[in-house]
Design an enzyme around this catalytic site. Structure first.
Site, mmCIF file in Angstrom:
data_model
loop_
_atom_site.group_PDB
_atom_site.id
_atom_site.type_symbol
_atom_site.label_atom_id
_atom_site.label_comp_id
_atom_site.label_asym_id
_atom_site.label_seq_id
_atom_site.Cartn_x
_atom_site.Cartn_y
_atom_site.Cartn_z
ATOM 1 N N SER A 128 -5.130 -5.420 5.622
ATOM 2 C CA SER A 128 -4.369 -5.002 4.444
ATOM 3 C C SER A 128 -4.871 -5.712 3.196
ATOM 4 C CB SER A 128 -2.885 -5.326 4.648
ATOM 5 O OG SER A 128 -2.155 -5.186 3.448
ATOM 6 N N TYR A 153 3.950 -10.859 6.379
ATOM 7 C CA TYR A 153 3.158 -9.670 6.722
ATOM 8 C C TYR A 153 1.689 -9.927 6.437
ATOM 9 C CZ TYR A 153 1.024 -5.068 6.218
ATOM 10 O OH TYR A 153 0.172 -3.994 6.314
#
Length: 354
Positions: A128, A153
């Site tokens: 990501s 995350y």
């Protein structure tokens, strides 16, 4: 190729499944259909793929279950693995941290163990843009350090990159980590900004923009993401003979491992993004400007030069065309009042990054 595709009922996973099937690959999907958002949307995605490209095996299991995952690898014997399954959402990780260690750490370890026991030609996995964290230097390059994640995350995605490197080094698994940049388009998650913003605009509800709408995001249309990903299948990494232990490049290695950005390379301010949604929805937004939230990244922009050089890939779908396609799907699925399906979350839970 026989491809094990995890997260096959997810946003990117469903589009990827459709493309792979159309290209003639044999796809075996895996998804746990969890209730982070309405599982009905996941079921609808799978139905859409099957209507467009025919049936394919879809296993419903939790990849954090080590024995079940091992059985899948032993039975399927895939040529390649595309690992897209994960617990997504930056803000959700503030309140549900253990869901991220289970889905993003334990499950990924089981994937790596599967590839170790059943060698594959290529493991591609989703990282990501959020791993860039406190790095303020844009465009983001895979050659930049990513030592200061701003959310759990992001930390789990950075951990995935390190775990993949260890297994690549120890067991020779060819691994490519793809750092996705703000993917949007039809069939997107209901917690992500396109659906949340379109729902608020369509129903006349207040639209909260954090950081006073000055966030910039490198929006990337889903078809462009899938195109880049699929082109990479036939390009597994090799050890970099020029890699220098004294001056280590964060993006390559003496192992068959690499990192690549995949993004639109044209960041857009949220206020412009909202204006584009207003244009295609034919309605004005009731905008409420709010301060910056913890864990948010101010701006993202991908340097995807390595991916382009390797595969010839470059994004084709601009924001105006992409939003037009998204709005067409949004109206068909949610209906004009945007209230016919469940899955809404509070404005504070809107996800701006993957």
């Amino acid at each position: 190729m026989k491809i094990l595709l995890t997260g096959a009922a997810g946003f990117i996973g469903a589009h990827c499944a459709l493309r792979l099937l159309r290209d003639g690959h044999r796809v075996v999907g895996v998804d746990n259909f969890n209730d982070y958002y309405d599982p009905a949307l996941k079921e609808a995605r799978v139905e859409w793929v099957r209507e467009q490209a025919g049936d394919f095996p879809l296993l419903r299991l939790d990849l954090a279950d080590a024995s079940a995952t091992a059985e899948v690898f032993a039975e399927v014997q895939p040529d390649a693995v595309i690992h897209l399954a994960a617990q997504a959402g930056v803000r959700h990780s503030l309140s549900h941290p253990r869901a991220y260690t289970r889905s993003n750490i334990e499950a990924f370890l089981n994937i790596l163990e599967g590839c170790r026991a059943n060698p594959v030609e290529h493991l591609l996995y989703a990282s990501s843009s959020s791993v860039y964290g406190a790095n303020q230097h844009t465009p983001y390059s895979v050659h930049h350090p990513v030592d200061h994640p701003l959310s759990l995350y992001a930390a789990t995605k950075k951990a995935n990159e390190a775990m993949a490197h260890a297994y690549s080094h120890l067991f020779g698994i060819p691994c490519t980590g793809l750092r996705f940049f703000t993917v949007y388009g039809p069939w997107g998650r209901p917690d992500m900004s396109p659906v949340q913003f379109a729902r608020a605009i369509s129903t006349g509800q207040p639209l909260q923009l954090f950081n006073h709408g000055q966030h910039q995001r490198d929006f990337t249309y889903i078809d462009d993401i899938v195109e880049g990903l699929v082109r990479l299948l036939d390009h597994p990494p090799s050890p970099d003979s020029a890699w220098d232990r004294d001056r280590p490049d964060p993006a390559s290695s003496m192992a068959p491992w690499r990192l690549l950005n995949i993004g639109g390379q044209s960041p857009v301010e949220l206020l412009e993004y909202v204006a584009t949604l207003e244009k295609h929805l034919g309605q004005k937004a009731q905008v409420q400007l709010r301060p910056l939230q913890p864990g948010d990244v101010l701006s993202t922009c991908a340097d995807a030069g390595e991916l382009q050089q390797l595969t010839g890939f470059s994004p084709r779908i601009g924001l105006d065309e992409g939003i037009a396609r998204f709005v067409e799907w949004f109206r068909a699925y949610y209906h004009p009042d945007a209230s016919a399906r469940s899955g809404a979350v509070s404005p504070g839970q809107i996800a701006l990054t993957r």
